[in-house]
Design a protein around this motif. Sequence first.
Motif, mmCIF file in Angstrom:
data_model
loop_
_atom_site.group_PDB
_atom_site.id
_atom_site.type_symbol
_atom_site.label_atom_id
_atom_site.label_comp_id
_atom_site.label_asym_id
_atom_site.label_seq_id
_atom_site.Cartn_x
_atom_site.Cartn_y
_atom_site.Cartn_z
ATOM 1 N N ILE A 1 0.888 -1.208 0.095
ATOM 2 C CA ILE A 1 -0.030 -0.149 0.064
ATOM 3 C C ILE A 1 0.936 0.926 0.093
ATOM 4 N N ASP A 2 2.027 1.149 0.756
ATOM 5 C CA ASP A 2 2.954 2.524 0.862
ATOM 6 C C ASP A 2 3.400 2.939 -0.462
ATOM 7 N N ALA A 3 4.103 1.681 -1.106
ATOM 8 C CA ALA A 3 4.599 1.660 -2.594
ATOM 9 C C ALA A 3 3.539 2.290 -3.404
ATOM 10 N N HIS A 4 2.345 1.897 -3.549
ATOM 11 C CA HIS A 4 1.205 2.386 -4.392
ATOM 12 C C HIS A 4 1.245 3.864 -4.211
ATOM 13 N N VAL A 5 1.110 4.446 -2.853
ATOM 14 C CA VAL A 5 0.996 5.728 -2.610
ATOM 15 C C VAL A 5 2.143 6.485 -3.093
ATOM 16 N N GLU A 6 3.546 5.926 -2.741
ATOM 17 C CA GLU A 6 4.590 6.673 -3.216
ATOM 18 C C GLU A 6 4.729 6.757 -4.652
ATOM 19 N N SER A 7 4.252 5.790 -5.511
ATOM 20 C CA SER A 7 4.292 5.982 -6.927
ATOM 21 C C SER A 7 3.231 6.903 -7.545
ATOM 22 N N CYS A 8 1.826 6.906 -6.591
ATOM 23 C CA CYS A 8 1.105 7.958 -7.212
ATOM 24 C C CYS A 8 1.559 9.307 -6.839
ATOM 25 N N VAL A 9 2.195 9.528 -5.545
ATOM 26 C CA VAL A 9 2.695 10.861 -5.290
ATOM 27 C C VAL A 9 3.793 11.305 -6.304
ATOM 28 N N ARG A 10 4.623 10.262 -6.535
ATOM 29 C CA ARG A 10 5.733 10.591 -7.265
ATOM 30 C C ARG A 10 5.181 11.081 -8.814
ATOM 31 N N TYR A 11 4.345 10.324 -9.262
ATOM 32 C CA TYR A 11 3.799 10.541 -10.529
ATOM 33 C C TYR A 11 3.169 12.093 -10.522
ATOM 34 N N MET A 12 2.201 12.310 -9.544
ATOM 35 C CA MET A 12 1.824 13.789 -9.399
ATOM 36 C C MET A 12 3.056 14.730 -9.418
ATOM 37 N N ALA A 13 4.041 14.523 -8.833
ATOM 38 C CA ALA A 13 5.307 15.348 -8.544
ATOM 39 C C ALA A 13 5.890 15.451 -9.964
ATOM 40 N N GLU A 14 5.834 14.399 -10.773
ATOM 41 C CA GLU A 14 6.483 14.684 -12.003
ATOM 42 C C GLU A 14 5.766 15.268 -13.168
ATOM 43 N N GLN A 15 4.162 15.155 -13.048
ATOM 44 C CA GLN A 15 3.523 15.559 -13.945
ATOM 45 C C GLN A 15 3.199 17.193 -13.838
ATOM 46 N N PRO B 1 9.271 22.544 -0.692
ATOM 47 C CA PRO B 1 10.111 23.435 -1.480
ATOM 48 C C PRO B 1 9.724 23.119 -2.876
ATOM 49 N N SER B 2 10.001 24.377 -3.534
ATOM 50 C CA SER B 2 9.680 24.423 -4.921
ATOM 51 C C SER B 2 10.978 24.073 -6.066
ATOM 52 N N ASP B 3 12.179 23.741 -5.081
ATOM 53 C CA ASP B 3 13.452 23.408 -5.763
ATOM 54 C C ASP B 3 13.561 22.051 -5.585
ATOM 55 N N GLY B 4 14.699 21.443 -6.266
ATOM 56 C CA GLY B 4 14.918 20.182 -6.242
ATOM 57 C C GLY B 4 14.027 19.371 -7.256
ATOM 58 N N GLY B 5 14.048 18.215 -7.388
ATOM 59 C CA GLY B 5 13.627 17.415 -8.393
ATOM 60 C C GLY B 5 12.031 16.902 -7.875
ATOM 61 N N PRO B 6 11.418 16.045 -8.850
ATOM 62 C CA PRO B 6 10.157 15.516 -8.430
ATOM 63 C C PRO B 6 10.307 14.488 -7.274
ATOM 64 N N LEU B 7 11.241 13.695 -7.285
ATOM 65 C CA LEU B 7 11.462 12.842 -6.209
ATOM 66 C C LEU B 7 11.592 13.532 -5.051
ATOM 67 N N ALA B 8 12.459 14.479 -4.727
ATOM 68 C CA ALA B 8 12.699 15.236 -3.588
ATOM 69 C C ALA B 8 11.457 15.880 -3.244
ATOM 70 N N ARG B 9 10.588 16.465 -4.040
ATOM 71 C CA ARG B 9 9.170 17.385 -3.774
ATOM 72 C C ARG B 9 8.225 16.114 -3.398
ATOM 73 N N ALA B 10 8.284 14.831 -3.938
ATOM 74 C CA ALA B 10 7.236 13.912 -3.503
ATOM 75 C C ALA B 10 7.519 13.386 -2.170
ATOM 76 N N ASN B 11 8.872 13.252 -1.882
ATOM 77 C CA ASN B 11 9.172 12.770 -0.353
ATOM 78 C C ASN B 11 8.909 13.987 0.493
ATOM 79 N N ALA B 12 9.078 15.228 0.357
ATOM 80 C CA ALA B 12 8.765 16.179 1.183
ATOM 81 C C ALA B 12 7.445 16.422 1.251
#
Length: 156
Positions: free
Chosen positions: A24-38, A138-149
């Motif tokens: 379930i956590d992996a699913h959430v992470e992938s969805c949040v990461r996808y949204m950060a990338e888009q 933060p608005s700086d950093g890549g999508p992965l850093a923003r998703a994690n934050a």
Amino acid sequence: MESWNQTSTDAVRAHAPSTVNRRIDAHVESCVRYMAEQGDRAEMSRYLDKLEHEWDVHRTLVVGVPAVALAGLLLSRKANSGWRVFGGVALALLLQHGLTGFGPLSALVRAMGVRSRREIDLEKFAIKALRGDFERIPSDGGPLARANAALVAAQS
């Protein structure tokens, strides 16, 4: 991605197998990461609307178990009384879930991928953070850093 969902007081999560929680956590992470990338605010808003309507473990059980019990009562009128026992057992298991916050039916529903309300809310807050609803991301950093934050901010 650093661990973001470790300090949970959620009874459903606490009693679920770690493999289910990780899935379930992996699913959430992938969805949040996808949204950060888009980075598409409109898509985030649509996804948030979908999350608003997602059923959690509790609602699934509160609706599903009485439906099974009612079906058991109706079937026992036309067939043998074994169906009545089936409905009674289902209601007893629902009572256990209500008293303890977890039970065998919770484990079954959880294994099917149904999340707790707290887990759904964590994802919603992470997406809202990415959308810009909060100032802590933060608005700086890549999508992965923003998703994690966003996931860490949603937890706090």
